[in-house]
Design a protein around this motif. Sequence first.
Motif, PDB file in Angstrom:
ATOM      1  N   VAL A   1       0.796  -1.225   0.000  1.00  0.00           N
ATOM      2  CA  VAL A   1       0.000   0.000   0.000  1.00  0.00           C
ATOM      3  C   VAL A   1       0.833   1.282   0.000  1.00  0.00           C
ATOM      4  N   ILE A   2       2.147   1.158   0.101  1.00  0.00           N
ATOM      5  CA  ILE A   2       2.976   2.376   0.123  1.00  0.00           C
ATOM      6  C   ILE A   2       3.259   2.847  -1.299  1.00  0.00           C
ATOM      7  N   PRO A   3       3.591   4.124  -1.440  1.00  0.00           N
ATOM      8  CA  PRO A   3       3.936   4.656  -2.750  1.00  0.00           C
ATOM      9  C   PRO A   3       5.205   3.986  -3.298  1.00  0.00           C
ATOM     10  N   PRO A   4       5.316   3.898  -4.616  1.00  0.00           N
ATOM     11  CA  PRO A   4       6.466   3.234  -5.243  1.00  0.00           C
ATOM     12  C   PRO A   4       7.825   3.760  -4.780  1.00  0.00           C
ATOM     13  N   GLU A   5       7.922   5.044  -4.498  1.00  0.00           N
ATOM     14  CA  GLU A   5       9.219   5.599  -4.094  1.00  0.00           C
ATOM     15  C   GLU A   5       9.666   5.108  -2.717  1.00  0.00           C
ATOM     16  N   MET A   6       8.761   4.512  -1.956  1.00  0.00           N
ATOM     17  CA  MET A   6       9.116   3.983  -0.638  1.00  0.00           C
ATOM     18  C   MET A   6       9.356   2.477  -0.668  1.00  0.00           C
ATOM     19  N   GLN A   7       9.141   1.861  -1.812  1.00  0.00           N
ATOM     20  CA  GLN A   7       9.232   0.408  -1.864  1.00  0.00           C
ATOM     21  C   GLN A   7      10.668  -0.111  -1.767  1.00  0.00           C
ATOM     22  N   ASP A   8      11.647   0.617  -2.275  1.00  0.00           N
ATOM     23  CA  ASP A   8      13.036   0.151  -2.173  1.00  0.00           C
ATOM     24  C   ASP A   8      13.491   0.000  -0.718  1.00  0.00           C
ATOM     25  N   PRO A   9      13.290   1.015   0.131  1.00  0.00           N
ATOM     26  CA  PRO A   9      13.681   0.830   1.536  1.00  0.00           C
ATOM     27  C   PRO A   9      12.895  -0.301   2.205  1.00  0.00           C
ATOM     28  N   ALA A  10      11.623  -0.431   1.865  1.00  0.00           N
ATOM     29  CA  ALA A  10      10.820  -1.507   2.443  1.00  0.00           C
ATOM     30  C   ALA A  10      11.347  -2.871   1.986  1.00  0.00           C
ATOM     31  N   GLU A  11      11.711  -2.980   0.722  1.00  0.00           N
ATOM     32  CA  GLU A  11      12.281  -4.234   0.208  1.00  0.00           C
ATOM     33  C   GLU A  11      13.551  -4.613   0.947  1.00  0.00           C
ATOM     34  N   GLN A  12      14.373  -3.638   1.248  1.00  0.00           N
ATOM     35  CA  GLN A  12      15.614  -3.910   1.979  1.00  0.00           C
ATOM     36  C   GLN A  12      15.315  -4.457   3.375  1.00  0.00           C
ATOM     37  N   LEU A  13      14.348  -3.855   4.057  1.00  0.00           N
ATOM     38  CA  LEU A  13      13.977  -4.342   5.385  1.00  0.00           C
ATOM     39  C   LEU A  13      13.372  -5.740   5.311  1.00  0.00           C
ATOM     40  N   ILE A  14      12.531  -5.975   4.313  1.00  0.00           N
ATOM     41  CA  ILE A  14      11.924  -7.301   4.133  1.00  0.00           C
ATOM     42  C   ILE A  14      13.005  -8.343   3.907  1.00  0.00           C
ATOM     43  N   SER A  15      13.975  -8.015   3.084  1.00  0.00           N
ATOM     44  CA  SER A  15      15.067  -8.942   2.814  1.00  0.00           C
ATOM     45  C   SER A  15      15.861  -9.252   4.086  1.00  0.00           C
ATOM     46  N   LEU A  16      16.167  -8.230   4.856  1.00  0.00           N
ATOM     47  CA  LEU A  16      16.883  -8.436   6.120  1.00  0.00           C
ATOM     48  C   LEU A  16      16.077  -9.311   7.087  1.00  0.00           C
ATOM     49  N   LEU A  17      14.776  -9.050   7.162  1.00  0.00           N
ATOM     50  CA  LEU A  17      13.933  -9.832   8.058  1.00  0.00           C
ATOM     51  C   LEU A  17      13.847 -11.289   7.613  1.00  0.00           C
TER      52      LEU A  17
END
Length: 68
Positions: free
Chosen positions: A39-55
């Motif tokens: 649900v976040i805007p596309p410009e915020m997806q890269d940082p979220a992807e990094q956190l998801i990968s770490l988790l």
Amino acid sequence: MNGIDPYAYMRQVSTRMDELVEPRQIEDVLDELEYLFEVIPPEMQDPAEQLISLLRRKLAAAKRESPR
């Protein structure tokens, strides 16, 4: 995204990363973050992807270390 500040939530997750040690804890946060990613805007997806990968890596390690 009523009432949710995605920046604040991602910042909170990143600062709590060391506290997340049990697989269930990590899974809960990962589920929340994966929902937020949708649900976040596309410009915020890269940082979220990094956190998801770490988790995901942290979860895999926690499951290996967890007694069965």
